[in-house]
Design a protein around this motif. Structure first.
Motif, PDB file in Angstrom:
ATOM      1  N   VAL A 287      39.689  34.072  44.666  1.00 46.35           N
ATOM      2  CA  VAL A 287      39.020  32.982  43.960  1.00 46.35           C
ATOM      3  C   VAL A 287      40.031  32.337  43.019  1.00 46.35           C
ATOM      4  CG1 VAL A 287      37.163  32.343  42.395  1.00 46.35           C
ATOM      5  CG2 VAL A 287      36.797  34.136  44.104  1.00 46.35           C
ATOM      6  N   VAL A 288      40.191  31.013  43.146  1.00 43.01           N
ATOM      7  CA  VAL A 288      41.101  30.279  42.268  1.00 43.01           C
ATOM      8  C   VAL A 288      40.363  29.950  40.978  1.00 43.01           C
ATOM      9  CG1 VAL A 288      42.495  28.201  42.003  1.00 43.01           C
ATOM     10  CG2 VAL A 288      42.303  29.322  44.240  1.00 43.01           C
ATOM     11  N   GLU A 289      40.895  30.445  39.884  1.00 40.69           N
ATOM     12  CA  GLU A 289      40.261  30.223  38.599  1.00 40.69           C
ATOM     13  C   GLU A 289      40.922  29.052  37.885  1.00 40.69           C
ATOM     14  OE1 GLU A 289      39.295  32.669  34.460  1.00 40.69           O
ATOM     15  OE2 GLU A 289      40.476  33.581  36.048  1.00 40.69           O
ATOM     16  N   ARG A 290      40.142  28.126  37.447  1.00 42.47           N
ATOM     17  CA  ARG A 290      40.658  26.972  36.735  1.00 42.47           C
ATOM     18  C   ARG A 290      41.082  27.377  35.328  1.00 42.47           C
ATOM     19  NH1 ARG A 290      36.704  22.001  36.945  1.00 42.47           N
ATOM     20  NH2 ARG A 290      38.530  21.141  35.848  1.00 42.47           N
TER      21      ARG A 290
END
Length: 395
Positions: A287-290
């Motif tokens: 999951v790419v976390e901002r």
């Protein structure tokens, strides 16, 4: 972000599920021990002091009311000594298969009347040769189906237990064989009596008829059947073999392990698997976390400059600029990064035709008294770098 140490309450809240799981496992283990019996006389199936439905305490009490002296022993020596007395019946319940063939032979030679409760192959080969277990019988009520004077008052009994066959008994051995409670599905019998005139061996497979849960039920003559089988002598010795009777080197892990160990281990294993499934984490896609804030690299330099300005550290700010200029001048003039300040000054002075003392004043010695002088010296550093770059550039 501020790191905080977990409080005792928070730690207890996180540990609550594990505590509950441990308590459930402990309760389950205790229940398994109670249900399976601890191996002692009082808690085991067919135990003469066990008041549970699977025990035989009711039968023992009735025997005593009928004038039969019932004695419970737990060692082979005690059973052998008691068996030598006249008018004594020895009942053996070796559910754990502790005794070996030689011990069975010794006990058979000592007893004139021997009753075996659901015996195994070792007991049958030693004291009832020719008799063998053929099948396990489900619950049901069947006719006695034999003509034995002691059992004349018995018509029907609960047949659950084991069925035995006496087909292997040698007809020429001088042994009278009587079989009762025949099972039509296996052609075995729940009761086999062998009598050679000197010794009587009774093999009981219908052990359910002896238990507290069925002995007084309607529709069967279990009480009369049990009293007839066990109450023919004034003395009854109920022998329960244990680990102490196992000869040295003859015990196996199965025979030496109490009966409650296996269910407890299975329960603990199931609990561990459930905990792993419950607390396990499945690996999913990344999951790419901002990021909450994007910070420019120049902000660090600007922040330090503001700190220097606020504290009045003009020389320190100028020294930071000088360090950068010296590094760039060394590269422009072909010097290594480990060259000294004097080497850099001499090389630059030769290229641009300047006085080394003036260069040293700008690069090392000057101490700005105010912001205006700081800016002037900073501009001087820039001019020196530009001049050096032009002089070092190939023509």
């Amino acid at each position: 972000m501020t790191a905080t140490t977990p409080t005792v309450r928070a730690s207890a809240r996180r540990a609550r599920p594990w505590v509950a799981l441990a308590v459930l496992a402990l309760l389950g283990a205790v229940a398994a021990v109670l249900l399976s019996g601890s191996g002692a006389t009082g808690g085991r199936a067919l135990g003469p002091e066990n008041p549970a439905p699977s025990g035989t305490k009711a039968l023992v009490e009735v025997l005593r009311d009928q004038g039969v002296s019932v004695r419970v022993v737990s060692s082979l020596d005690q059973a052998r000594q008691a068996a030598a007395r006249p008018d004594t019946t020895v009942v053996v319940d070796d559910a754990g298969s502790y005794l070996v063939a030689d011990q069975w032979s010794e006990l058979g030679d000592a007893a004139s009347s021997l009753v075996l409760l659901a015996p195994g192959a070792a007991a049958l080969d030693a004291v009832a040769p020719g008799v063998s277990a053929v099948a396990e019988v489900a619950d049901g009520v069947r006719d006695l189906g034999c003509d034995v004077p002691e059992l004349s008052q018995v018509e029907r009994v609960h047949a659950a237990g084991l069925a035995y066959s006496a087909a292997g008994v040698d007809p020429g051995a001088g042994v009278d064989v009587t079989t009762c409670v025949r099972d039509p599905d296996t052609d075995g019998s729940g009761l086999v009596v062998l009598d050679d005139g000197d010794r009587r061996v009774t093999v009981v497979g219908t052990t359910t008829a002896f238990t507290n849960g069925t002995i007084a039920t309607a529709g069967a003559d279990d009480a009369a059947y049990a009293l007839a089988v066990l109450g023919q002598s004034d003395q009854l010795v109920w022998y329960l073999p244990g680990v102490d009777d196992v000869p040295e080197g003859a015990g196996t892990l199965a025979t030496l392990t109490p009966s409650w160990v296996t269910p407890v281990l299975l329960l603990l294993t199931a609990t561990a698997v459930a905990a792993m499934v419950w607390r396990g984490r499945r690996l999913g896609p990344l999951v790419v976390e901002r990021m909450p804030v994007v910070v420019r690299a120049s902000e660090t330099t600007e922040g330090r400059a503001r700190l220097y300005e606020r504290s009045g550290q003009r020389r320190h700010a100028l020294d930071q600029l000088r360090i950068g200029s010296l590094g760039r001048l060394a590269r422009l003039t072909g010097l290594s990064s480990t060259s000294s300040v004097d080497e850099v000054i001499d090389r630059v002075a030769g290229l641009v035709g300047a006085d080394p003392r003036g260069l040293r004043h700008v690069l090392v010695d000057a101490d700005p008294a105010d912001d205006a002088e700081l800016v002037r010296l900073s501009d001087s550093l820039l001019d020196l770098e530009r001049a050096t770059a032009r002089a070092a550039a190939p023509s």
